[in-house]
Design a protein around this motif. Sequence first.
Motif, PDB file in Angstrom:
ATOM      1  N   ASP A 181       0.838  -1.209   0.000  1.00 59.33           N
ATOM      2  CA  ASP A 181       0.000   0.000   0.000  1.00 59.33           C
ATOM      3  C   ASP A 181       0.870   1.255   0.000  1.00 59.33           C
ATOM      4  OD1 ASP A 181      -2.260  -1.596   0.023  1.00 59.33           O
ATOM      5  OD2 ASP A 181      -2.606  -1.357   2.186  1.00 59.33           O
ATOM      6  N   PHE A 182       1.902   1.272   0.836  1.00 61.32           N
ATOM      7  CA  PHE A 182       2.815   2.412   0.887  1.00 61.32           C
ATOM      8  C   PHE A 182       3.465   2.631  -0.474  1.00 61.32           C
ATOM      9  CE2 PHE A 182       7.294   3.622   1.184  1.00 61.32           C
ATOM     10  CZ  PHE A 182       7.151   4.930   1.608  1.00 61.32           C
ATOM     11  N   LEU A 183       3.950   1.559  -1.075  1.00 59.73           N
ATOM     12  CA  LEU A 183       4.610   1.690  -2.372  1.00 59.73           C
ATOM     13  C   LEU A 183       3.655   2.253  -3.420  1.00 59.73           C
ATOM     14  CD1 LEU A 183       6.626  -1.648  -2.388  1.00 59.73           C
ATOM     15  CD2 LEU A 183       7.563   0.666  -2.171  1.00 59.73           C
ATOM     16  N   GLN A 184       2.429   1.767  -3.425  1.00 58.37           N
ATOM     17  CA  GLN A 184       1.441   2.237  -4.395  1.00 58.37           C
ATOM     18  C   GLN A 184       1.118   3.711  -4.195  1.00 58.37           C
ATOM     19  OE1 GLN A 184       0.122   0.552  -7.040  1.00 58.37           O
ATOM     20  NE2 GLN A 184       1.527  -1.073  -6.510  1.00 58.37           N
ATOM     21  N   GLU A 185       0.980   4.110  -2.954  1.00 54.09           N
ATOM     22  CA  GLU A 185       0.557   5.475  -2.658  1.00 54.09           C
ATOM     23  C   GLU A 185       1.697   6.495  -2.670  1.00 54.09           C
ATOM     24  OE1 GLU A 185      -1.447   5.208   1.102  1.00 54.09           O
ATOM     25  OE2 GLU A 185      -2.885   3.749   0.333  1.00 54.09           O
ATOM     26  N   ASP A 186       2.864   6.075  -2.154  1.00 57.43           N
ATOM     27  CA  ASP A 186       3.923   7.050  -1.913  1.00 57.43           C
ATOM     28  C   ASP A 186       5.167   6.913  -2.788  1.00 57.43           C
ATOM     29  OD1 ASP A 186       2.433   8.283   0.112  1.00 57.43           O
ATOM     30  OD2 ASP A 186       3.123   6.831   1.594  1.00 57.43           O
ATOM     31  N   VAL A 187       5.315   5.823  -3.497  1.00 51.22           N
ATOM     32  CA  VAL A 187       6.502   5.657  -4.333  1.00 51.22           C
ATOM     33  C   VAL A 187       6.169   5.792  -5.812  1.00 51.22           C
ATOM     34  CG1 VAL A 187       8.353   4.069  -5.007  1.00 51.22           C
ATOM     35  CG2 VAL A 187       7.694   4.272  -2.603  1.00 51.22           C
ATOM     36  N   ILE A 188       5.092   5.175  -6.246  1.00 45.67           N
ATOM     37  CA  ILE A 188       4.738   5.205  -7.665  1.00 45.67           C
ATOM     38  C   ILE A 188       4.677   6.627  -8.228  1.00 45.67           C
ATOM     39  CG2 ILE A 188       2.865   4.744  -9.299  1.00 45.67           C
ATOM     40  CD1 ILE A 188       2.584   2.016  -8.082  1.00 45.67           C
TER      41      ILE A 188
END
Length: 86
Positions: free
Chosen positions: A12-19
Amino acid sequence: MSTEESLNAVEDFLQEDVIPYIERYPALKPLLGFPDYVRAEMLDRNDDEENAIPYYEAALKHGRYFYYSYRYGKCLFYLDRDKEAL
């Protein structure tokens, strides 16, 4: 929190904050494979290389990262799939 719940939180973090930053910073893209890498490592450490391989492959789809490639190759080697490992 279970390991799978933790990995889902990381996803979830990767989807929201990295992408959103990948276009500007393409070196971040391999991070998207981290949850699959961790799943593969857990299987690999329990001597379940055969089931770890699809997770390493999924991690590598996000980009080449040394540890993903190394551990994937190691699994292939231990399964006597030397040509694929190279």
